[in-house]
Structure formats: C-alpha cells, structure tokens
Scaffold this motif. Structure first.
Motif, PDB file in Angstrom:
ATOM      1  N   ARG A  85      10.427   1.447  -5.808  1.00 27.41           N
ATOM      2  CA  ARG A  85       9.166   1.993  -5.287  1.00 27.41           C
ATOM      3  C   ARG A  85       9.412   3.308  -4.555  1.00 27.41           C
ATOM      4  NH1 ARG A  85       4.730  -0.520  -2.858  1.00 27.41           N
ATOM      5  NH2 ARG A  85       5.078  -2.254  -4.281  1.00 27.41           N
TER       6      ARG A  85
ATOM      7  N   ARG B 124       0.108   8.593  -2.532  1.00 29.22           N
ATOM      8  CA  ARG B 124      -0.740   9.326  -3.483  1.00 29.22           C
ATOM      9  C   ARG B 124      -1.987   9.896  -2.831  1.00 29.22           C
ATOM     10  NH1 ARG B 124       0.006   5.094  -8.599  1.00 29.22           N
ATOM     11  NH2 ARG B 124       1.876   6.115  -9.455  1.00 29.22           N
ATOM     12  N   SER B 125      -2.436   9.277  -1.741  1.00 30.15           N
ATOM     13  CA  SER B 125      -3.651   9.752  -1.069  1.00 30.15           C
ATOM     14  C   SER B 125      -3.454  11.092  -0.372  1.00 30.15           C
ATOM     15  CB  SER B 125      -4.145   8.703  -0.066  1.00 30.15           C
ATOM     16  OG  SER B 125      -3.322   8.669   1.095  1.00 30.15           O
TER      17      SER B 125
ATOM     18  N   GLN C 247       0.799  -1.219   0.000  1.00 36.79           N
ATOM     19  CA  GLN C 247       0.000   0.000   0.000  1.00 36.79           C
ATOM     20  C   GLN C 247       0.838   1.277   0.000  1.00 36.79           C
ATOM     21  OE1 GLN C 247      -3.588   0.259   0.049  1.00 36.79           O
ATOM     22  NE2 GLN C 247      -3.280  -1.855  -0.636  1.00 36.79           N
TER      23      GLN C 247
ATOM     24  N   THR D   1       7.964   6.988  -5.500  1.00 41.97           N
ATOM     25  CA  THR D   1       7.233   7.781  -4.510  1.00 41.97           C
ATOM     26  C   THR D   1       7.890   9.140  -4.323  1.00 41.97           C
ATOM     27  OG1 THR D   1       6.638   5.733  -3.368  1.00 41.97           O
ATOM     28  CG2 THR D   1       6.308   7.781  -2.169  1.00 41.97           C
TER      29      THR D   1
ATOM     30  N   ILE E 238       0.191   3.782  -2.947  1.00 43.81           N
ATOM     31  CA  ILE E 238      -1.215   4.204  -2.859  1.00 43.81           C
ATOM     32  C   ILE E 238      -1.393   5.187  -1.704  1.00 43.81           C
ATOM     33  CG2 ILE E 238      -3.574   3.395  -2.393  1.00 43.81           C
ATOM     34  CD1 ILE E 238      -2.737   0.717  -3.703  1.00 43.81           C
TER      35      ILE E 238
END
Length: 294
Positions: free
Chosen positions: A107, A85-86, A79, A111, A82
């Motif tokens: 990753r 990005r939230s 996660q 990010t 994700i």
C-alpha cells in the motif's frame, strides 16, 4: 532540506494530535492546518473543538491543505490510499507527504508511486511505539527515495527516527512484521483469560502463566493488554488486517493475522461499554458479559 515552516495534518485523530502537540511545543514558529473526514459529518462538533483547542487552521476540504510544505497523513488504515488521493491535486515539487499510517508495504509503495508522479516527495514513516507521551519523538522508522534530502529536516524538528532504507514500504515492513507478535500477544492474552473466566479456572490459569512466563510480569501484563485492546481495538483491528495482507504477500499465513484482527475488533466493540481499570477478575467478567451480548 531545512525544516518546514508549515505542516498540515490529513486526519486529526490521536496520532496527529500527539504529533502536533510536541511539534508545536518544540517548534513555536511552525504553522499548522488540518482536515479530517469527520468535518461536515458525524463527529463534526467534537473535531472542530479539538482543532480549535490545538490552534490549527481548520480546512473544510482535503484540497484546502494545499500550500503546506509537509502533509502528514494520519488516517485509519483502510483510508490511507483514499486520503492520499484526495490531496494529489495540490501536491507540488515543494510538498512532502509524510505517511504515518499502519498499512502494508504494498500500500505504501502504491501511494508513493502516485505521490511521486505529481513531483512531490514521499516519506514512509512507521511509528514503532505508543504516541503518548512522546508525540513526534516516538521512535519511528523512515524510508523513501528522498531520505537524503529529508533527513536534515527530521533532525531539525526533533524526530526520533532510524533510517530503514531508500525504498518506500521498507519502514512499514518492520512495523507490519513486528505487529503480528505485539497485537497477537494482546489477542492471545485477552482471549485466553476470557476463556479461563468462562471455564471457571481464571486463578489457575493466571498462576500457571505466571510460573511459566515470569518475565512477562503477570498479572500486570494482562491488565495492560486488556486496557490496550479495549481502548484501541478498532484501530488495532484495521492495522492487523494490513498485517494479514503483508503476510499473504510474503507467501505466509495471513489468516493468523486476520484472526487476531477479529479479536481486536471484538475487544474494541466491548470497549464501547466497558471501561478498563480496577480489579482484573472483575474486568474480565465485565468484558465477557459484553462479548456475550454481541
């Protein structure tokens, strides 16, 4: 950069709670808030109780973390992007996203690029030991383009950190490479001893390993490896899946890590019905019974 006055946690599981406890104790002036995906879903009541007990402001949505100077992302490995990005919409030039997730260098680089495109700072913080009992004083590696600016704040807050480099992903690379050995040794230990019990030769295997590798401290090391995998197998499996990606990206054998992840996941499932502790032989038999029932 001076120490932040406010810290938000994106994800409020074991690592976030451990960091919060020691940060709050060492820095009473800090303000804390938190959001977790469990709010509003399965586990809502327990998560709210944990946040209330910790004294953090409960944020119903990720974007409610806006305004915090540091946002510490502490979610499951799958996660991590994700979750980042939230909160992209609430990041500003005054925000630092501290990514403590156990994910591949690629990753974290992805990010970092998305966070920095919003003008915020990104810190790749790799936790290199169990978070209890030291919390934020657990040894970590740190990397990121804003290291020179963030170093004084890490020191002021009392982090035990080592500079791993300027490039995001450099700190997590150390953890991912090392994790193959650490989590792999756990998987080797539990799978070997489960096979020994099924083959009715557990005493002989324990005796042989103790003679061949006396420095590991048999059988105590075996009991410890069973405890770690039963309690943390699900989280470790997610981490080692990222290790597999890391090794594949290097052109090496990611499949080895993928197999280790399968063992960790199986032990995590067994841990849902088996409590570690007591006699080692009895524990191994109990785990075998649980694993046969899958």
């Amino acid at each position: 950069m001076s120490a932040p006055a406010s810290i938000a946690f994106l994800g409020f599981g074991e690592a976030a709670r451990a960091f919060h406890a020691t940060l709050a104790e060492a820095n009473p002036q800090l303000r804390f808030s938190a959001h977790d995906i469990k709010l509003g879903g399965a586990g809502d009541a327990a998560m709210r109780a944990a946040m209330d007990a910790a004294g953090v402001r409960i944020c119903e949505r990720p974007e409610d973390l806006g305004g915090a100077e540091w946002i510490v992302s502490a979610v499951t490995a799958d996660q991590s992007l994700i979750a980042a990005r939230s909160v992209l919409g609430v990041l500003t030039a005054d925000t630092v996203l501290v990514d403590i997730n156990s994910v591949s260098p690629g990753r974290k680089q992805q990010t970092a690029a998305e966070v920095e495109a919003r003008g915020a700072a990104y810190l790749d913080l790799a936790v290199m030991a169990p978070v209890h009992p030291r919390g934020h004083r657990t040894p970590t590696g740190a990397a990121g383009h804003a290291m020179d600016r963030l170093a004084p704040a890490l020191d002021a807050l009392g982090f035990d950190w080592t500079r791993a480099g300027e490039a995001p992903g450099r700190a997590t690379a150390v953890k991912m490479v090392r994790s193959l050995f650490v989590k792999g040794l756990e998987a080797l230990t539990v799978e070997c001893l489960l096979a020994a019990e099924r083959s009715d030769c557990l005493p002989e295997i324990l005796g042989s390993l103790a003679r061949s590798y006396p420095g590991l401290g048999w059988p105590e090391i075996a009991a410890y490896q069973f405890e770690r995998t039963l309690v943390h197998g699900h989280r470790r499996a997610a981490e080692v899946e990222e290790v597999a990606v890391s090794y594949d990206d290097l052109g090496l054998t990611g499949a080895l890590a993928a197999a280790i992840a399968q063992v960790q996941a199986a032990m995590g499932r067994a841990g849902e019905s088996v409590t570690p502790g007591g006699d080692l032989a009895a524990l191994i038999a109990e785990v075998n019974a649980a694993r046969r029932g899958e």
